[in-house]
Design a protein around this motif. Structure first.
Motif, PDB file in Angstrom:
ATOM      1  N   PRO A  44       0.830  -1.205   0.000  1.00  0.00           N
ATOM      2  CA  PRO A  44       0.000   0.000   0.000  1.00  0.00           C
ATOM      3  C   PRO A  44       0.869   1.263   0.000  1.00  0.00           C
ATOM      4  N   GLU A  45       0.455   2.234  -0.792  1.00  0.00           N
ATOM      5  CA  GLU A  45       1.188   3.489  -0.931  1.00  0.00           C
ATOM      6  C   GLU A  45       0.238   4.621  -0.569  1.00  0.00           C
ATOM      7  N   LEU A  46       0.649   5.503   0.334  1.00  0.00           N
ATOM      8  CA  LEU A  46      -0.228   6.585   0.773  1.00  0.00           C
ATOM      9  C   LEU A  46      -0.505   7.567  -0.364  1.00  0.00           C
ATOM     10  N   ILE A  47      -1.797   7.862  -0.562  1.00  0.00           N
ATOM     11  CA  ILE A  47      -2.208   8.853  -1.550  1.00  0.00           C
ATOM     12  C   ILE A  47      -2.589  10.152  -0.858  1.00  0.00           C
ATOM     13  N   MET A  48      -3.437  10.056   0.158  1.00  0.00           N
ATOM     14  CA  MET A  48      -3.941  11.244   0.826  1.00  0.00           C
ATOM     15  C   MET A  48      -4.178  10.946   2.299  1.00  0.00           C
ATOM     16  N   SER A  49      -4.009  11.961   3.121  1.00  0.00           N
ATOM     17  CA  SER A  49      -4.429  11.902   4.514  1.00  0.00           C
ATOM     18  C   SER A  49      -5.341  13.099   4.764  1.00  0.00           C
ATOM     19  N   ILE A  50      -6.329  12.924   5.642  1.00  0.00           N
ATOM     20  CA  ILE A  50      -7.230  14.029   5.950  1.00  0.00           C
ATOM     21  C   ILE A  50      -7.666  13.913   7.390  1.00  0.00           C
ATOM     22  N   TYR A  51      -7.706  15.038   8.093  1.00  0.00           N
ATOM     23  CA  TYR A  51      -7.984  15.029   9.526  1.00  0.00           C
ATOM     24  C   TYR A  51      -9.167  15.914   9.905  1.00  0.00           C
ATOM     25  N   SER A  52      -9.546  16.860   9.029  1.00  0.00           N
ATOM     26  CA  SER A  52     -10.609  17.811   9.340  1.00  0.00           C
ATOM     27  C   SER A  52     -11.718  17.700   8.316  1.00  0.00           C
ATOM     28  N   ASN A  53     -12.920  18.065   8.734  1.00  0.00           N
ATOM     29  CA  ASN A  53     -14.055  18.085   7.816  1.00  0.00           C
ATOM     30  C   ASN A  53     -13.763  18.982   6.619  1.00  0.00           C
ATOM     31  N   GLY A  54     -14.263  18.565   5.465  1.00  0.00           N
ATOM     32  CA  GLY A  54     -14.104  19.382   4.273  1.00  0.00           C
ATOM     33  C   GLY A  54     -13.302  18.656   3.216  1.00  0.00           C
ATOM     34  N   ASP A  55     -12.738  19.437   2.314  1.00  0.00           N
ATOM     35  CA  ASP A  55     -11.990  18.907   1.186  1.00  0.00           C
ATOM     36  C   ASP A  55     -10.508  19.180   1.347  1.00  0.00           C
ATOM     37  N   LYS A  56      -9.706  18.262   0.825  1.00  0.00           N
ATOM     38  CA  LYS A  56      -8.254  18.456   0.763  1.00  0.00           C
ATOM     39  C   LYS A  56      -7.805  18.011  -0.612  1.00  0.00           C
ATOM     40  N   GLU A  57      -7.139  18.927  -1.316  1.00  0.00           N
ATOM     41  CA  GLU A  57      -6.759  18.644  -2.695  1.00  0.00           C
ATOM     42  C   GLU A  57      -5.246  18.500  -2.808  1.00  0.00           C
ATOM     43  N   ASP A  58      -4.832  17.557  -3.644  1.00  0.00           N
ATOM     44  CA  ASP A  58      -3.409  17.363  -3.934  1.00  0.00           C
ATOM     45  C   ASP A  58      -3.294  16.866  -5.361  1.00  0.00           C
ATOM     46  N   GLY A  59      -2.984  17.787  -6.273  1.00  0.00           N
ATOM     47  CA  GLY A  59      -2.904  17.426  -7.679  1.00  0.00           C
ATOM     48  C   GLY A  59      -4.252  16.958  -8.207  1.00  0.00           C
ATOM     49  N   ARG A  60      -4.276  15.769  -8.776  1.00  0.00           N
ATOM     50  CA  ARG A  60      -5.539  15.248  -9.335  1.00  0.00           C
ATOM     51  C   ARG A  60      -6.437  14.609  -8.280  1.00  0.00           C
TER      52      ARG A  60
ATOM     53  N   CYS B  92       4.531  -5.158   6.958  1.00  0.00           N
ATOM     54  CA  CYS B  92       5.120  -4.398   8.055  1.00  0.00           C
ATOM     55  C   CYS B  92       5.058  -2.926   7.679  1.00  0.00           C
ATOM     56  N   ALA B  93       4.770  -2.085   8.646  1.00  0.00           N
ATOM     57  CA  ALA B  93       4.746  -0.639   8.421  1.00  0.00           C
ATOM     58  C   ALA B  93       5.478   0.043   9.555  1.00  0.00           C
ATOM     59  N   SER B  94       6.059   1.202   9.265  1.00  0.00           N
ATOM     60  CA  SER B  94       6.697   1.966  10.327  1.00  0.00           C
ATOM     61  C   SER B  94       6.299   3.425  10.202  1.00  0.00           C
ATOM     62  N   SER B  95       6.376   4.127  11.328  1.00  0.00           N
ATOM     63  CA  SER B  95       6.128   5.566  11.317  1.00  0.00           C
ATOM     64  C   SER B  95       7.061   6.238  12.292  1.00  0.00           C
ATOM     65  N   PHE B  96       7.312   7.532  12.052  1.00  0.00           N
ATOM     66  CA  PHE B  96       8.261   8.276  12.865  1.00  0.00           C
ATOM     67  C   PHE B  96       7.769   8.363  14.306  1.00  0.00           C
ATOM     68  N   GLY B  97       6.480   8.672  14.458  1.00  0.00           N
ATOM     69  CA  GLY B  97       5.918   8.774  15.796  1.00  0.00           C
ATOM     70  C   GLY B  97       4.623   8.018  15.848  1.00  0.00           C
ATOM     71  N   VAL B  98       3.619   8.597  16.485  1.00  0.00           N
ATOM     72  CA  VAL B  98       2.318   7.921  16.588  1.00  0.00           C
ATOM     73  C   VAL B  98       1.207   8.830  16.084  1.00  0.00           C
ATOM     74  N   ALA B  99       0.911   9.879  16.812  1.00  0.00           N
ATOM     75  CA  ALA B  99      -0.225  10.710  16.482  1.00  0.00           C
ATOM     76  C   ALA B  99      -0.039  11.379  15.132  1.00  0.00           C
ATOM     77  N   LYS B 100      -0.975  11.169  14.242  1.00  0.00           N
ATOM     78  CA  LYS B 100      -1.040  11.755  12.910  1.00  0.00           C
ATOM     79  C   LYS B 100       0.135  11.383  12.024  1.00  0.00           C
ATOM     80  N   ASN B 101       1.031  10.517  12.483  1.00  0.00           N
ATOM     81  CA  ASN B 101       2.176  10.159  11.643  1.00  0.00           C
ATOM     82  C   ASN B 101       1.777   9.121  10.614  1.00  0.00           C
ATOM     83  N   ILE B 102       2.325   9.283   9.427  1.00  0.00           N
ATOM     84  CA  ILE B 102       2.001   8.407   8.325  1.00  0.00           C
ATOM     85  C   ILE B 102       2.710   7.068   8.501  1.00  0.00           C
TER      86      ILE B 102
END
Lengths: 111, 114
Positions: A44-60, B92-102
């Motif tokens: 798995p490869e991260l595409i997007m992360s979001i933490y707040s209500n609403g929209d978050k845009e990154d490129g396409r 397996c996955a790793s992250s720098f920290g915990v909270a909000k870390n990818i």
């Protein structure tokens, strides 16, 4: 009921169209939400992360979060054949450690 | 290293054999996670380390599964007396920290139990 739900697909869209991927979650206290892309046989490869209500845009890519409805979505504009993959929605629990994944939606972009 | 490294990439085991899967996280990453991904499913959480401490092992499916990270870097997931239902990709996955870390994932080990 699974904690994170996604339509398994496949979702088929023509090249250049907008692909809309949806995810619902059950833990109302969840704070962090992620979209990962996974090609067959790959990690798995991260595409997007979001933490707040609403929209978050990154490129396409645009992620949308609605905590009241417990709903997260991912829009992919100008879809390309290379976007064909499984898209995993993931939710981080309140303790801030593990991710809970949905089953993934398989996207097929046809030339 | 540049990314999370897992070995072996593929493992075939006869039912009843013990296996050991290795994960080398990104240098400096404090948190390390193991997930199990069955064919056609999303990854499912197995266990979590913060440095050498195993803080959560609630996802381990049975006492045949054991994980360790003795020096807070490399981790090993051991499965004793493997069963056919253990066949899956172990990520397996790793992250720098915990909270909000990818969390960054390795390529996984595909385990096939015959």
């Amino acid at each position: 009921q699974k904690e994170v739900e996604q339509n398994s697909g496949p979702l088929s869209v023509p090249e250049g169209a907008i692909a809309s991927l949806n995810c619902t979650y059950s833990d109302r206290g969840s704070q962090s939400f992620f979209w990962y892309r996974q090609y067959s046989g790959k990690s798995p490869e991260l595409i997007m992360s979001i933490y707040s209500n609403g929209d978050k845009e990154d490129g396409r890519f645009t992620a949308q979060l609605n905590k009241a409805s417990q709903y997260v979505s991912l829009l992919i504009r100008d879809s390309q054949p290379s976007d064909s993959a499984t898209y995993l929605c993931a939710v981080r629990n309140n303790a801030g450690n593990m991710l809970t994944f949905g089953g993934g939606t398989r996207l097929m972009v046809k030339p | 290293g540049a990314g999370v490294s897992q070995s072996p990439r593929y493992k075939v085991a006869k039912r009843g054999q013990d296996v050991a899967l290795r994960c080398d996280p990104i240098s400096g990453h404090v948190s390390l996670f193991w997930y199990q991904q069955a064919l056609g499913q999303g990854p499912e959480f197995l266990t979590y380390f913060q440095n050498e401490a195993q803080l959560d092992k609630s996802g381990l499916p049975s006492d045949r599964f054991f994980a360790e990270r003795p020096e807070g870097s490399v981790s090993t997931l051991k499965i004793q007396r493997t069963q056919q239902e253990d066949s899956a990709v172990y990520l397996c996955a790793s992250s720098f920290g915990v909270a909000k870390n990818i969390q960054y994932f390795g390529a996984g080990t595909r385990l096939s139990v015959l």
